[in-house]
Structure formats: C-alpha cells, structure tokens
Design an enzyme around this catalytic site. Sequence first.
Site, PDB file in Angstrom:
ATOM      1  N   ASN A  14      43.631  46.769  37.388  1.00 35.47           N
ATOM      2  CA  ASN A  14      43.095  47.665  36.348  1.00 35.47           C
ATOM      3  C   ASN A  14      42.767  46.868  35.087  1.00 35.47           C
ATOM      4  OD1 ASN A  14      43.088  50.671  37.043  1.00 35.47           O
ATOM      5  ND2 ASN A  14      45.028  49.999  37.881  1.00 35.47           N
ATOM      6  N   LEU A  89      55.379  49.712  34.231  1.00 36.77           N
ATOM      7  CA  LEU A  89      56.400  50.528  34.894  1.00 36.77           C
ATOM      8  C   LEU A  89      57.691  50.649  34.104  1.00 36.77           C
ATOM      9  CD1 LEU A  89      55.825  49.373  38.579  1.00 36.77           C
ATOM     10  CD2 LEU A  89      54.978  51.418  37.416  1.00 36.77           C
ATOM     11  N   HIS A 108      47.129  56.906  36.291  1.00 32.31           N
ATOM     12  CA  HIS A 108      48.109  57.304  37.305  1.00 32.31           C
ATOM     13  C   HIS A 108      47.358  57.537  38.619  1.00 32.31           C
ATOM     14  CE1 HIS A 108      51.830  58.947  38.873  1.00 32.31           C
ATOM     15  NE2 HIS A 108      51.117  59.917  39.409  1.00 32.31           N
TER      16      HIS A 108
END
Length: 213
Positions: A14, A89, A108
Amino acid sequence: MMKIGVLISGGGTNLQAIIDAIDNGIIDGKIELIISNKKDAYGLKRGLNAGIESIFIDPNGLDDVEYSQRLLEEFNRRDVDFLVLAGFLKILSQDFVREYENRIINIHPSLIPSFSGMKFYGDRVHKAVLDYGVKYSGATVHFVNENADEGPIILQEVVAVDFDDDIDSLKEKVLKVEHKLLVKAIRLFCENNLSIVNSKVKIEEGQREKSLN
Ligand code: GRF
C-alpha cells in the site's frame, strides 16, 4: 503541498502504491516520514529506495500510550499534515487520534463494518470472509477515530468472492482494490475534496463521479 506521514508494519505494498502515485503526479503530496513498529518490515526498504526517511521505532518496553507519544514527537517534528496507516498493526492512543482528528486515513481489507474491529486484521479478515461464505468482500478506506475500524468511511469497493477462492487468492484481489482506493482517498484529501458532515464523509461531486469510474 501536503506533508504526509505513513505508519507500516509489513510488506508495504500500500505504501508503494502511494509512492508510485506521488511519482506519477497523481497525488499532490510528499511523504516526509515512514515509521514502522517492525524492524524487518520490507516497507522500510521501499521507503529508503524511494529516498524517503524511513525509520524503525522499537515498541519494546513501551505501552501503547508511550509508543504513540514517540510517534507523535517524530511526526510533529516534521510538521506532518496528515497520516496514513498502511498496514499498521498497533493501537494508537486516544491522545494521538485526537491530535490528528480526521487527519488519519486507514485501509482495511473488508467492507466495514463487516469483518472489522480489534480481532480482524490481515489474513484473519479473509479467513473469516471465506468461513462465513459471503459472496462479496472488498476494501474500505476510512478516517481513524478512537475505536478500531470505526471512523467515517471515505471509499469502499466490492470484490466478488468465488467458490474456489482461498485466503491468498482473495487477499490478492482485495489488495489490488486497496491500492486503488487508498491512492484515491489520499488524492482527494490532498485536494481538500473530503469533508465530514454529521460523521459522514462528503466527497466533492465532481471528484466522486471520477473516483467511482
Ligand atoms: C493489507 O491487507 C491492509 O489492508 C492491512 O494490512 C495489509 C498491508 O499490506 N491493513 P501491505 O503491507 O500494504 O502490503
């Protein structure tokens, strides 16, 4: 030009999508700092390869509040305008979220509120999707508030779940959508085309039509 801070914990695909979009002029912003809570996160290498300051901050010996404070110090020192959680995380403290209220964007790998919250992250999300037998999953980009995965939703996109999908094939399909949506959301934010009205995200009409194509 908006100054962007990115938090990662893993491979950083990402993050790479954001780096590439900036290089291609799609996002009018600059990543000032990348921080990982994992020393071996490949995303750190991606940042260094792109000439971006990329650092590991060890969470050992620090609780979530103390660790969040360390992150804040680093981002504030670089005068960052907003933050992106790209596969990060760890839990951020309430103070951290308040300081960057409506200026933290998270990706998400499901259609929130389905399969979201504290115990749903990474492969666990896709396993739960397959175990339940839903016919569609997808990705969600949202602003972060004090509860995991509960902030105002910015963009979502659907992915069909095929009968012969397994965790890896579903993850691959969802990840492609994640990259696309995260880049669009950051572009919209940098262009000031996102606003929040009664906890709902309003996208400037012109941009919305473009972003749904
Ligand atoms: C992605 O599935 C993202 O949705 C989740 O963690 C994974 C990060 O992947 N939060 P990468 O590190 O960006 O490749």
